[in-house]
Scaffold this motif. Structure first.
Motif: not given
Lengths: 290, 452
Positions: B214-216, B218-229
């Motif tokens: 998850x990339x969110x 506002x919630x300070x969640x910075x996961x970039x797996x969706x972006x990479x894929x």
């Protein structure tokens, strides 16, 4: 009686199919190009008027929907970038072709030039933003955009100039040297003038690249559409180019009128790129003849 | 004997000029050294004004800054101290070297000494940041003339001292310095992208960052797996569509087309390469996106902005790259290969597919890799057609690529969010470097094969 002829024309379905595929692929390329150009010019040209080119832009004022500031900003960026990058690029090409001995340094220069040409423009944008805008405290300004673009186009200038310098016959150089000219004299007086059309091609190609660039300028030169007041004031101020204007108007368009501005801007861009492309073609042709 | 200059006289005259240049360089260098002790930078923090010399910058602990609520000592960054000291030491060394007749070494010392103000300039922003943290917003920094003299004087001195060895030597050195700009740029870009991207990765954790789903912001969640894929899916899609068309077109241009027809198609491909990416994006937004939205089987499943739209646009954009590189390598295949194949009774078409293309395969592969690089790095065209929501990639769903992730949020991001965007830049940079290096490797192998 054809049937008794020794020569029988074989039908080879595989051959025909492959040939068809080859022609189809080429047709796809041409049709795509014509489709894009036709679509944009058809929708954009009717809105290109003198008023459109010569008035400033404002989001609120309906009278001011022109692209004059963007044209000026684009020109500033093209000129300043070339002033920075062309001397550096041409000097590099001269060093690589005329002075350098094969060695580690030359390998490093060639390798990095190749790497530089593969780096996407958004990375240049990020880099320009951190270094020129923040560290060198230029803020988002045309100058920061120019410095970023100068690195961006360096490989184009170096490579094209290098090719044209290499194409100058060695006998010219030898002749000049036999007459007692020094190396610098030979390079600046014989080699460079002979390669001039090639050098100009490099510059025109670089111009095309700058006019078409957007991602590297998004954070560095910014999106302001204020009418430029003076040269020095403007290069330290933010200003959007034609490409960024197209991007911004297309994204924000909420009425057919607003979309027409985007169409017209796209058409202006295409015409510009087309002209530069023709110019580069003409130059390289004179070079091959000469 | 009037008007005739003997060689001895000439030598005398030349050495006189040489000594003049040396003297001038040494003088200018000495002024540079003196400038290090003159007022250099003025910092204005609200009401407190500090005018410091370079010498003071190196020796003082820091500046006492009184803010509305907080008062603190803002330390001078270590980098500034090192830069200033290096600057003065190198200037002195330059003067000594020129006196002891080592002009090339002196020129190098002077030019590096002249670069040190730039490092001071860069680290001055660290001071500003530190002051901002004390809640003071009115800060200004002014650079005084000695600062500018050190910058320009360094370059002036180095030109003069190189000139001592004659114009030829000076010209060669200047060409060399200019050609090192590209090496320097790549080094600095690499350093900065890593320096700007690493902190966020360290803070978030490499695993959480690369494999977080998850990339969110506002919630300070910075996961970039969706972006990479999504980036990978978009690139693979563009290559799957673009490569066959590109290779076949290059075959058309290099092998089968009549010269007059090829003369029409070739400029078209060239022009395709020159169209700005924003224009592609604009075209995609107005033609391809609505077409996907209204295409009967897709209707009700998509809003049009989708991975598919991005794939189609990217496929068009990588075409010219693939066509140009493949065409060059097809043309480089020796004519005797074709003749041998035709003599064995193969048809021209079979010859192309069984002989010419395999012979040119490393060049074609290089073109494909170059196309991959283009597709991964493309930003503006994708941003206009892909919808830009950080979803896992699906053909008809909205997606966000690595590149668009940076471009979308950079303008308003701050703090960890902004650092995370730089970290995306770092990931993208690593991707591109892998592509670039493999391109260099493969195109070199191609050249070796041609040599055989």
């Amino acid at each position: 009686m054809p049937s008794s002829s020794l020569y029988v024309k074989h039908r080879r379905p595989k051959d025909t199919a492959l040939k068809f595929l080859i022609n189809a692929a080429a047709a796809v390329c041409v049709v795509t190009l014509l489709g894009i150009i036709g679509y944009i010019l058809f929708n954009g040209i009717p809105y290109i008027t003198w008023k459109f080119i010569s008035t400033p832009y404002s989001e609120t004022n309906d009278e001011w929907k022109g692209i004059l500031p963007m044209i000026i900003n684009t020109m500033y960026i093209v000129v300043i970038t070339l002033l920075i990058s062309a001397p550096v690029g041409i000097s590099s090409a001269i060093y690589l072709t005329q002075y350098a001995k094969q060695g580690r340094l030359v390998k490093a220069i060639r390798f990095t030039t190749e790497i530089l040409s593969g780096i996407p423009s958004i990375i240049f944008g990020l880099f320009g933003y951190t270094v020129f805008c923040i560290l060198f405290r230029l803020q988002t300004s045309i100058l920061a955009g120019c410095l970023t673009m100068a690195i961006c186009i360096l490989p184009t200038v170096i490579r094209t100039t290098e090719e044209s310098l290499l194409a100058v016959p060695g006998s010219y150089k030898e002749g000049a040297m036999a007459l007692g000219a020094g190396k610098l004299r030979v390079v600046l007086g014989i080699v460079l003038p002979c390669a001039m059309p090639g050098v100009l091609t490099a510059v025109v190609l670089a111009m095309g690249r700058i006019v078409g660039e957007s991602a590297a300028l998004l954070f560095t030169s910014g999106l302001s559409y204020n009418m430029p007041k003076g040269f020095w004031e403007q290069i330290f101020a933010s200003g959007r180019t034609l490409t960024l204007h197209l991007y911004q108007t297309a994204r924000e368009a909420n009425s057919p009128d607003a979309m027409n501005i985007a169409y017209a801007t796209a058409a202006v861009l295409l015409v510009l790129v087309f002209l530069l492309n023709r110019l580069a073609g003409l130059l390289s042709r004179t070079f091959r003849k000469g | 004997m009037n008007g005739i200059i003997t060689s001895a006289e000439r030598e005398k005259k030349e050495s006189k000029i040489q000594n003049g240049k040396k003297g001038l360089a040494a003088m200018a260098g000495l002024i540079s050294v003196v400038c290090f002790f003159l007022p250099y930078i003025t910092f204005v923090f609200k009401n407190t004004v500090y005018t410091v010399s370079a010498f003071q910058l190196a020796t003082v602990k820091g500046f006492v800054v009184r803010g509305p609520e907080l008062t603190g000592l803002v330390a001078v960054p270590l980098l500034t101290r090192i830069a200033v000291i290096a600057g003065v030491v190198l200037a002195v060394a330059g003067v000594l070297l020129i006196v002891f007749n080592k002009p090339v070494a002196a020129g190098t010392a002077f030019v590096i000494s002249g670069m040190t103000p730039l490092i001071v300039l860069m680290s001055a922003s660290a001071i500003q940041e530190a002051v901002t943290q004390l809640n003071i917003s009115e800060i200004s920094v002014d650079y005084l003339w000695p600062y500018i003299y050190i910058l320009l004087g360094g370059i002036f001195c180095s030109v003069l001292s190189l000139w001592v060895r004659g114009t030829e030597k000076l010209a060669e050195s200047m060409f060399l310095v200019f050609s090192c700009v590209s090496v320097g740029s790549v080094l600095i870009i690499t350093i900065y992208i890593f320096a700007a991207g690493a902190p966020a990765i360290l803070q978030i954790g490499l695993g959480n960052f690369l494999f977080g789903a998850t990339w969110n912001a506002d919630a300070q969640q910075f996961g970039i797996l969706p972006l990479i894929l999504s980036s990978i899916a978009g690139t693979v899609g563009a290559i799957v569509i673009g490569v066959p068309i590109g290779i076949l077109t290059s075959v058309f241009l290099a092998e089968t087309a009549r010269p007059r027809l090829a003369k029409l198609v070739h400029p078209a491909v060239e022009l395709l390469a020159g169209i700005p990416s924003v224009v592609y994006g604009f075209f995609g937004m107005l033609v391809i996106v609505p077409a996907i939205r209204d295409f009967p089987p897709f209707r009700d499943h998509t809003i049009g902005d989708s991975l598919l739209a991005a794939v189609i646009i990217l496929a068009i954009m990588v075409l010219p790259t693939i066509v140009n590189v493949s065409e060059t390598s097809l043309r480089a295949v020796p004519q005797s290969y074709r003749e041998a194949s035709l003599a064995l009774g193969a048809t021209p078409t079979i010859t192309i597919f069984k002989v010419v293309i395999p012979a040119a395969r490393s060049g074609i592969l290089a073109g494909v890799i170059l196309g991959v690089g283009r597709a991964i790095g493309e930003t503006m065209a994708v941003i206009m057609v892909a919808g830009n929501v950080a979803n896992m990639p699906s053909l008809l769903g909205t997606v966000r690529f690595l590149t668009t992730g940076i471009a979308m949020e950079m303008s308003y991001a701050s703090g960890l969010h902004r650092q995370a965007l730089f970290a995306i830049g770092l990931v993208l940079f690593v991707f591109i470097m892998i592509v670039n290096v493999s391109f260099t490797y493969i195109s070199k192998r191609g050249v070796q094969m041609d040599a055989e």
